[in-house]
Design a protein around this motif. Structure first.
Motif, PDB file in Angstrom:
ATOM      1  N   TYR A 134       0.875  -1.164   0.183  1.00  0.00           N
ATOM      2  CA  TYR A 134      -0.019  -0.134  -0.078  1.00  0.00           C
ATOM      3  C   TYR A 134       0.920   1.296   0.040  1.00  0.00           C
ATOM      4  CZ  TYR A 134      -3.391   3.430   1.685  1.00  0.00           C
ATOM      5  OH  TYR A 134      -4.188   4.516   1.657  1.00  0.00           O
ATOM      6  N   PHE A 135       1.828   1.212   0.911  1.00  0.00           N
ATOM      7  CA  PHE A 135       2.836   2.330   0.735  1.00  0.00           C
ATOM      8  C   PHE A 135       3.333   2.420  -0.543  1.00  0.00           C
ATOM      9  CE2 PHE A 135       7.367   3.949   1.271  1.00  0.00           C
ATOM     10  CZ  PHE A 135       7.079   5.203   1.699  1.00  0.00           C
ATOM     11  N   LEU A 136       3.782   1.487  -1.244  1.00  0.00           N
ATOM     12  CA  LEU A 136       4.565   1.650  -2.540  1.00  0.00           C
ATOM     13  C   LEU A 136       3.676   2.123  -3.667  1.00  0.00           C
ATOM     14  CD1 LEU A 136       6.748  -1.685  -2.922  1.00  0.00           C
ATOM     15  CD2 LEU A 136       7.407   0.616  -2.262  1.00  0.00           C
ATOM     16  N   TYR A 137       2.133   1.398  -3.539  1.00  0.00           N
ATOM     17  CA  TYR A 137       1.193   1.885  -4.452  1.00  0.00           C
ATOM     18  C   TYR A 137       1.053   3.492  -4.191  1.00  0.00           C
ATOM     19  CZ  TYR A 137      -3.369   2.676  -6.369  1.00  0.00           C
ATOM     20  OH  TYR A 137      -4.448   3.097  -6.838  1.00  0.00           O
ATOM     21  N   GLN A 138       0.730   4.056  -3.068  1.00  0.00           N
ATOM     22  CA  GLN A 138       0.359   5.265  -2.787  1.00  0.00           C
ATOM     23  C   GLN A 138       1.607   6.335  -3.114  1.00  0.00           C
ATOM     24  OE1 GLN A 138      -2.235   6.697  -1.290  1.00  0.00           O
ATOM     25  NE2 GLN A 138      -3.018   4.663  -1.479  1.00  0.00           N
ATOM     26  N   ASN A 139       2.843   5.782  -3.325  1.00  0.00           N
ATOM     27  CA  ASN A 139       3.981   6.655  -3.975  1.00  0.00           C
ATOM     28  C   ASN A 139       4.355   6.141  -5.300  1.00  0.00           C
ATOM     29  OD1 ASN A 139       5.262   8.307  -1.385  1.00  0.00           O
ATOM     30  ND2 ASN A 139       4.295   6.385  -0.549  1.00  0.00           N
ATOM     31  N   SER A 140       3.763   5.080  -5.791  1.00  0.00           N
ATOM     32  CA  SER A 140       3.968   4.905  -7.276  1.00  0.00           C
ATOM     33  C   SER A 140       2.986   5.849  -8.346  1.00  0.00           C
ATOM     34  CB  SER A 140       3.480   3.468  -7.711  1.00  0.00           C
ATOM     35  OG  SER A 140       1.899   3.393  -7.425  1.00  0.00           O
ATOM     36  N   TYR A 141       3.432   5.755  -9.423  1.00  0.00           N
ATOM     37  CA  TYR A 141       2.871   6.426 -10.516  1.00  0.00           C
ATOM     38  C   TYR A 141       1.407   6.312 -10.702  1.00  0.00           C
ATOM     39  CZ  TYR A 141       1.552   7.948 -15.192  1.00  0.00           C
ATOM     40  OH  TYR A 141       0.952   8.512 -16.463  1.00  0.00           O
ATOM     41  N   VAL A 142       0.904   5.132 -10.603  1.00  0.00           N
ATOM     42  CA  VAL A 142      -0.424   4.813 -10.390  1.00  0.00           C
ATOM     43  C   VAL A 142      -1.119   5.542  -9.483  1.00  0.00           C
ATOM     44  CG1 VAL A 142      -2.202   2.867 -10.475  1.00  0.00           C
ATOM     45  CG2 VAL A 142      -0.093   2.589 -11.776  1.00  0.00           C
ATOM     46  N   GLY A 143      -0.512   5.226  -8.071  1.00  0.00           N
ATOM     47  CA  GLY A 143      -0.978   5.732  -6.841  1.00  0.00           C
ATOM     48  C   GLY A 143      -1.512   7.237  -7.063  1.00  0.00           C
ATOM     49  N   LYS A 144      -0.332   7.988  -7.702  1.00  0.00           N
ATOM     50  CA  LYS A 144      -0.679   9.410  -7.593  1.00  0.00           C
ATOM     51  C   LYS A 144      -1.423   9.929  -8.503  1.00  0.00           C
ATOM     52  CE  LYS A 144       3.007  10.704  -5.065  1.00  0.00           C
ATOM     53  NZ  LYS A 144       2.856  11.215  -3.591  1.00  0.00           N
ATOM     54  N   VAL A 145      -1.631   9.146  -9.873  1.00  0.00           N
ATOM     55  CA  VAL A 145      -2.677   9.313 -10.834  1.00  0.00           C
ATOM     56  C   VAL A 145      -4.080   9.334 -10.045  1.00  0.00           C
ATOM     57  CG1 VAL A 145      -3.700   8.755 -12.876  1.00  0.00           C
ATOM     58  CG2 VAL A 145      -1.101   8.943 -12.771  1.00  0.00           C
ATOM     59  N   ALA A 146      -4.159   8.117  -9.359  1.00  0.00           N
ATOM     60  CA  ALA A 146      -5.343   7.781  -8.540  1.00  0.00           C
ATOM     61  C   ALA A 146      -5.992   8.817  -7.770  1.00  0.00           C
ATOM     62  CB  ALA A 146      -5.291   6.352  -7.841  1.00  0.00           C
ATOM     63  N   LYS A 147      -4.734   9.246  -6.920  1.00  0.00           N
ATOM     64  CA  LYS A 147      -4.975  10.471  -5.941  1.00  0.00           C
ATOM     65  C   LYS A 147      -5.585  11.423  -6.798  1.00  0.00           C
ATOM     66  CE  LYS A 147      -2.054   9.039  -1.949  1.00  0.00           C
ATOM     67  NZ  LYS A 147      -0.761   9.235  -1.200  1.00  0.00           N
ATOM     68  N   GLY A 148      -4.612  11.838  -7.753  1.00  0.00           N
ATOM     69  CA  GLY A 148      -5.217  13.168  -8.542  1.00  0.00           C
ATOM     70  C   GLY A 148      -6.521  13.065  -9.223  1.00  0.00           C
ATOM     71  N   TYR A 149      -7.141  11.884  -9.673  1.00  0.00           N
ATOM     72  CA  TYR A 149      -8.364  12.028  -9.989  1.00  0.00           C
ATOM     73  C   TYR A 149      -9.552  12.090  -8.878  1.00  0.00           C
ATOM     74  CZ  TYR A 149      -7.590  11.012 -14.925  1.00  0.00           C
ATOM     75  OH  TYR A 149      -7.248  11.113 -16.229  1.00  0.00           O
ATOM     76  N   ASP A 150      -9.046  11.356  -7.647  1.00  0.00           N
ATOM     77  CA  ASP A 150      -9.931  11.491  -6.340  1.00  0.00           C
ATOM     78  C   ASP A 150     -10.089  12.893  -5.939  1.00  0.00           C
ATOM     79  OD1 ASP A 150     -10.060   8.812  -6.197  1.00  0.00           O
ATOM     80  OD2 ASP A 150      -8.646   8.472  -4.808  1.00  0.00           O
ATOM     81  N   ALA A 151      -8.950  13.704  -6.103  1.00  0.00           N
ATOM     82  CA  ALA A 151      -8.973  15.365  -5.710  1.00  0.00           C
ATOM     83  C   ALA A 151      -9.716  15.820  -6.844  1.00  0.00           C
ATOM     84  CB  ALA A 151      -7.605  15.652  -5.708  1.00  0.00           C
ATOM     85  N   LEU A 152      -9.460  15.483  -8.169  1.00  0.00           N
ATOM     86  CA  LEU A 152     -10.374  16.331  -9.145  1.00  0.00           C
ATOM     87  C   LEU A 152     -11.880  16.027  -8.816  1.00  0.00           C
ATOM     88  CD1 LEU A 152     -10.339  17.777 -11.744  1.00  0.00           C
ATOM     89  CD2 LEU A 152     -10.018  15.537 -12.948  1.00  0.00           C
TER      90      LEU A 152
END
Length: 413
Positions: A134-152
């Protein structure tokens, strides 16, 4: 008592043989009197009755003595030793069996403990792995993109922009983060910023097909199909163009080079498998302009600008192609005026030869004719006295020929 199976002596009170372990079959003590009574009962049933005889009583007594002698026999030392040895063997067997049972139980407990430890270790590793993943995912490319869309989705545009830019920093050649960043700008009505996201990415990675596809999707969603041809026009990578050939719209080809012509011209337009539209008034063509179906005729003097565009099967327009043509027909020579200069004594008519496509103007006072001068419509009577006659021809485009002059003296007789 002896075992009926192995003939070993069975101690009193034992329910199993100490040698073979078989269960003891207990048989009630034998009483001969029972047989006599049974026979008497049987005889009474058959209506045969008789009294007990003395012989029967004596026989019963003898059998009872034999039985009692067997029942009360004293065991020998050998038999007692054998019984004791049987007991000891049985005890040892029970001890070994108990020890084996306890050993098996300990093994089972050990196996259960090991399984329990392994299970706990597995769960710990699983939890640790999940947390680490989960830590790696949150800091991975995919995780960052997912966070970006959540914020959007939450309309937290600055946060979304930050996450998408972080994702681009982790992998600048994947398209998802660029698309998310462009969408973030579009949500804030910053269309130019959104477009520049893709243009900058393509400029940095001109051979990345994925980025081209993301840009094309952006232009399709924003109804800017004409921009697709612009970015593909600047692409020099043949493999990218081959993969995106469905989006490539070929520019129309003109059959005539632009330039100046002195005759009527015909212009043919062509584009493989595409629909062509054109204009001749200098405006940019669209799908609402004149559809090309036949050659364009240039039969009038002056400049004509033809602009053409082609649309492919996906309705994507090509770049606009423009060519300018100038038609300038040769100017006729100075007009022919009859009669020639001279003195005349008889009435004479003055005539001007007018070629097709021209109009003649004249003056009789020696001045140079213009379109404001007298329009020639037919032969003119020569005036009396001296006449300085001048004539010109004017084309449809307003071009004027050289002036023809005559000097007439008419003195009637």
């Amino acid at each position: 008592m002896r075992c009926t199976h192995c003939n070993a002596i069975i101690p009193e009170g034992w329910m199993r043989c100490p040698r073979c372990g078989k269960e003891v079959q207990i048989v009630p003590d034998y009483n001969p009197l029972d047989d006599v009574l049974t026979q008497e009962v049987k005889g009474s049933v058959e209506d045969v009755t008789r009294q007990l005889q003395t012989k029967d009583v004596r026989d019963f007594g003898r059998r009872q003595e034999v039985y009692q002698s067997k029942a009360t026999r004293v065991l020998s030392q050998e038999e007692l030793d054998e019984i004791q040895a049987g007991r000891e063997r049985a005890a040892r067997n029970r001890s070994r069996a108990e020890a084996k049972r306890k050993q098996q139980e300990r093994k089972k407990q050990l196996v259960r403990r090991r399984r329990k430890v392994l299970l706990i270790l597995f769960l710990v590793l699983l939890i640790f792995g999940a947390a680490f993943g989960y830590f790696l995912y949150q800091n991975s490319y995919v995780g960052k993109v997912a966070k970006g869309y959540d914020a959007l989705q939450m309309k937290e545009y600055q946060t979304a922009e930050k996450y998408f830019k972080h994702a681009i920093g982790k992998n600048a050649q994947r398209a998802e983060a660029y698309s998310g960043l462009a969408e973030t700008y579009m949500e804030q009505d910053e269309g130019d910023e959104a477009e520049s996201v893709f243009l900058s990415a393509i400029a940095s990675y001109p051979s990345n097909e994925e980025l081209y596809r993301a840009a094309i999707s952006f232009y399709e969603e924003t109804k800017q199909l004409d921009k697709i041809s612009e970015i593909l026009e600047d692409c020099d990578d043949e493999s990218v163009l081959s993969s995106l050939k469905a989006y490539v719209s070929t520019e129309p080809v003109f059959s005539l080079d632009d330039g100046k012509y002195s005759e009527v011209q015909e212009v043919t337009l062509s584009a493989s498998g595409e629909t062509i539209y054109y204009t001749t008034d200098g405006t940019n063509p669209t799908s609402s302009s004149t559809k090309y179906t036949e050659p364009i005729l240039l039969n009038e003097e002056g400049k004509t600008q033809i602009k053409a565009i082609a649309y492919n099967k996906k309705k994507i327009p090509s770049l606009v192609v423009s060519k300018t043509y100038e038609i300038e027909f040769p100017v006729a020579d100075a007009p022919v005026v009859t009669p020639s200069t001279g003195q005349y004594s008889t009435a004479t008519q003055i005539s001007i030869t007018v070629p097709e496509g021209y109009t003649a103007y004249y003056t009789t006072d020696g001045s140079t004719p213009t379109t404001e001068s007298s329009l020639y419509t037919g032969p003119i009577e020569m005036p009396e006295g001296q006449t300085l006659f001048s004539a010109v021809l004017v084309s449809k485009t307003g071009k004027m020929t050289q002036t023809t002059k005559r000097n007439y003296i008419y003195q009637p007789q």
